[in-house]
Design a protein around this motif. Structure first.
Motif, mmCIF file in Angstrom:
data_model
loop_
_atom_site.group_PDB
_atom_site.id
_atom_site.type_symbol
_atom_site.label_atom_id
_atom_site.label_comp_id
_atom_site.label_asym_id
_atom_site.label_seq_id
_atom_site.Cartn_x
_atom_site.Cartn_y
_atom_site.Cartn_z
ATOM 1 N N VAL A 96 0.838 -1.205 0.000
ATOM 2 C CA VAL A 96 0.000 0.000 0.000
ATOM 3 C C VAL A 96 0.873 1.254 0.000
ATOM 4 C CG1 VAL A 96 -1.658 1.369 1.321
ATOM 5 C CG2 VAL A 96 -1.961 -1.118 1.131
ATOM 6 N N MET A 97 1.930 1.260 0.833
ATOM 7 C CA MET A 97 2.811 2.428 0.878
ATOM 8 C C MET A 97 3.506 2.656 -0.454
ATOM 9 S SD MET A 97 4.521 2.664 4.671
ATOM 10 C CE MET A 97 4.910 0.921 4.888
ATOM 11 N N GLU A 98 3.915 1.575 -1.127
ATOM 12 C CA GLU A 98 4.528 1.728 -2.445
ATOM 13 C C GLU A 98 3.539 2.348 -3.433
ATOM 14 O OE1 GLU A 98 7.697 1.304 -3.481
ATOM 15 O OE2 GLU A 98 8.060 1.089 -1.322
ATOM 16 N N GLY A 99 2.284 1.906 -3.343
ATOM 17 C CA GLY A 99 1.254 2.481 -4.206
ATOM 18 C C GLY A 99 1.011 3.945 -3.909
ATOM 19 N N LEU A 100 1.027 4.306 -2.642
ATOM 20 C CA LEU A 100 0.817 5.697 -2.257
ATOM 21 C C LEU A 100 1.939 6.592 -2.783
ATOM 22 C CD1 LEU A 100 -0.395 5.269 1.442
ATOM 23 C CD2 LEU A 100 -1.761 6.109 -0.482
ATOM 24 N N LYS A 101 3.171 6.107 -2.721
ATOM 25 C CA LYS A 101 4.296 6.898 -3.220
ATOM 26 C C LYS A 101 4.218 7.083 -4.725
ATOM 27 C CE LYS A 101 7.461 4.379 -1.098
ATOM 28 N NZ LYS A 101 8.795 3.913 -0.632
ATOM 29 N N THR A 102 3.645 6.103 -5.418
ATOM 30 C CA THR A 102 3.538 6.180 -6.878
ATOM 31 C C THR A 102 2.411 7.104 -7.310
ATOM 32 O OG1 THR A 102 4.372 3.937 -7.127
ATOM 33 C CG2 THR A 102 3.153 4.849 -8.982
ATOM 34 N N ASN A 103 1.292 7.036 -6.607
ATOM 35 C CA ASN A 103 0.095 7.750 -7.049
ATOM 36 C C ASN A 103 -0.087 9.131 -6.435
ATOM 37 O OD1 ASN A 103 -0.886 5.627 -8.718
ATOM 38 N ND2 ASN A 103 -1.562 4.532 -6.897
ATOM 39 N N SER A 104 0.521 9.390 -5.302
ATOM 40 C CA SER A 104 0.280 10.651 -4.611
ATOM 41 C C SER A 104 1.206 11.744 -5.126
ATOM 42 C CB SER A 104 0.474 10.484 -3.104
ATOM 43 O OG SER A 104 0.297 11.723 -2.451
ATOM 44 N N THR A 105 0.663 12.933 -5.343
ATOM 45 C CA THR A 105 1.476 14.084 -5.723
ATOM 46 C C THR A 105 2.095 14.747 -4.497
ATOM 47 O OG1 THR A 105 -0.483 15.513 -5.623
ATOM 48 C CG2 THR A 105 0.075 14.546 -7.767
#
Length: 284
Positions: free
Chosen positions: A73-82
Motif C-alpha cells: 500500500v505504501m509503495e502504491g501511495l508513493k507512486t500515485n500521490s502528488t
C-alpha cells in the motif's frame, strides 16, 4: 507558524485494517478524543484511490493484511500521490516490521495490542507535524509567487529606468562580463579610446580623437576594477582647437547570484559649445 487544536481535530484520517474489531476500536478512540473527520476501509486495494480523492492528513495502516499488505500500500501511495510527504502511521504486532516500515516511508508506528494513551499521543503529534508541513508548502508557494511577481516588477522598472536614462543622456552603453559592448549610443567608443567589437561583431578600432589620454586611462582602470563612478570628467580637443567637456557615470551589473555580468553607463556633454551646437548623438 502555529497549528491550532481545532485544525488537528478536523484533520482527515483514514483507518486501514482488515480486522473489524481494530477498526471499531480506533474509530471509537478517535471519536472520544474529538476527531470529527474519520473514515475507514477494510480493503487495502482501495487506499490509493481514496487518498487521491480525499488527500488524507493521516493514514493509520495495518501492515499484515490479505490481498495487499501495508508495504505494498505504501509503495502504491508513493507512486500515485502528488504529495511528497507520506502521512502514514503503521499498525503492527511484529517488532521486526517497525524499522522496515520506517525505511519504506512510514512516519511512525503504533504497536499492537494498542496502548490507548500511546495511540492518542502518536496520532496527535503526527497530525501536528503533518499540518505544519502542509502550511509550510502553502507558504512556500505564496512566497515563490510573490518573488516571481516582484522580479517581473523590478525588470519592468529597470526597463523604464533604462529608457528614461537613455533619453536624458547624450549617450548610453552596456558591456558584457568580457568587456564586449552589447549596446552603444553616442561617442562611447571614441571616449574610451580602445579597440572593440561593434554590435554586429565586426572589429572596430577607436581613435584617440583628441581625448585626454590620462583621463581615458583612469576611466578604463575604474571599469576594469568593476567600480562605480559618478560624473567622471572627460575632455576632448577638436581639430579646430575647440574644447569639449563631458561627464560620465557608470556601474557594474550583477545577477541575482551576485555574479558580475557586465557594465553600463551614461554621459552628457557639459561644454557650452557642445550644447549650443546641439551636442553629439551619433549612434555607434
Amino acid at each position: 507558524m502555529k497549528i491550532i487544536e481545532t485544525d488537528i481535530l478536523q484533520a482527515r484520517i483514514l483507518i486501514v485494517d482488515d480486522q473489524a474489531s481494530n477498526v471499531s476500536l480506533l474509530e471509537q478512540l478517535l471519536s472520544e478524543a474529538g476527531y470529527t473527520n474519520v473514515v475507514s476501509t477494510m480493503k487495502p486495494q482501495e487506499v490509493c484511490a481514496l487518498h487521491r480523492a480525499n488527500a488524507f492528513d493521516l493514514i493509520l495502516l495495518d501492515l499484515q493484511m490479505p490481498v495487499m499488505d501495508g508495504f505494498q500500500v505504501m509503495e502504491g501511495l508513493k507512486t500515485n500521490s502528488t504529495d511528497s510527504y507520506l502521512p502514514v502511521i503503521v499498525l503492527t504486532a511484529q517488532p521486526g516490521h517497525k524499522l522496515r516500515a520506517l525505511q519504506a516511508g512510514a512516519k511512525d508506528f503504533i504497536s499492537k495490542p494498542f496502548d490507548l494513551v500511546e495511540v492518542k499521543t502518536r496520532i496527535h503529534n503526527m497530525l501536528e507535524v503533518r499540518l505544519l508541513h502542509r502550511k509550510l508548502e502553502e507558504f512556500n508557494k505564496v512566497l515563490e509567487q510573490a518573488v516571481a511577481e516582484r522580479t517581473a516588477e523590478l525588470r519592468e522598472s529597470e526597463a523604464r529606468f533604462r529608457s528614461l536614462t537613455e533619453l536624458a543622456s547624450d549617450w548610453y552603453w552596456e558591456q558584457d562580463e568580457n568587456g564586449r559592448f552589447t549596446r552603444v549610443s553616442g561617442p562611447v567608443l571614441e571616449m574610451l579610446g580602445i579597440g572593440v567589437e561593434t554590435l554586429q561583431g565586426a572589429p572596430s578600432t577607436a581613435t584617440a580623437g583628441g581625448w585626454n589620454q590620462a583621463e581615458q586611462d583612469l576611466l578604463q582602470a575604474t571599469i576594469a576594477a568593476r567600480q562605480p563612478f559618478l560624473d567622471f570628467a572627460l575632455t576632448r580637443v577638436n581639430p579646430d582647437g575647440t574644447r569639449q567637456q563631458f561627464r560620465v557615470s557608470g556601474e557594474p551589473m550583477f545577477n541575482r547570484s551576485a555574479q558580475f555580468i557586465g557594465y553600463r553607463g551614461v554621459g552628457v556633454e557639459t561644454s557650452a559649445q557642445g550644447r549650443n551646437s546641439g551636442g553629439q548623438h551619433a549612434s555607434a
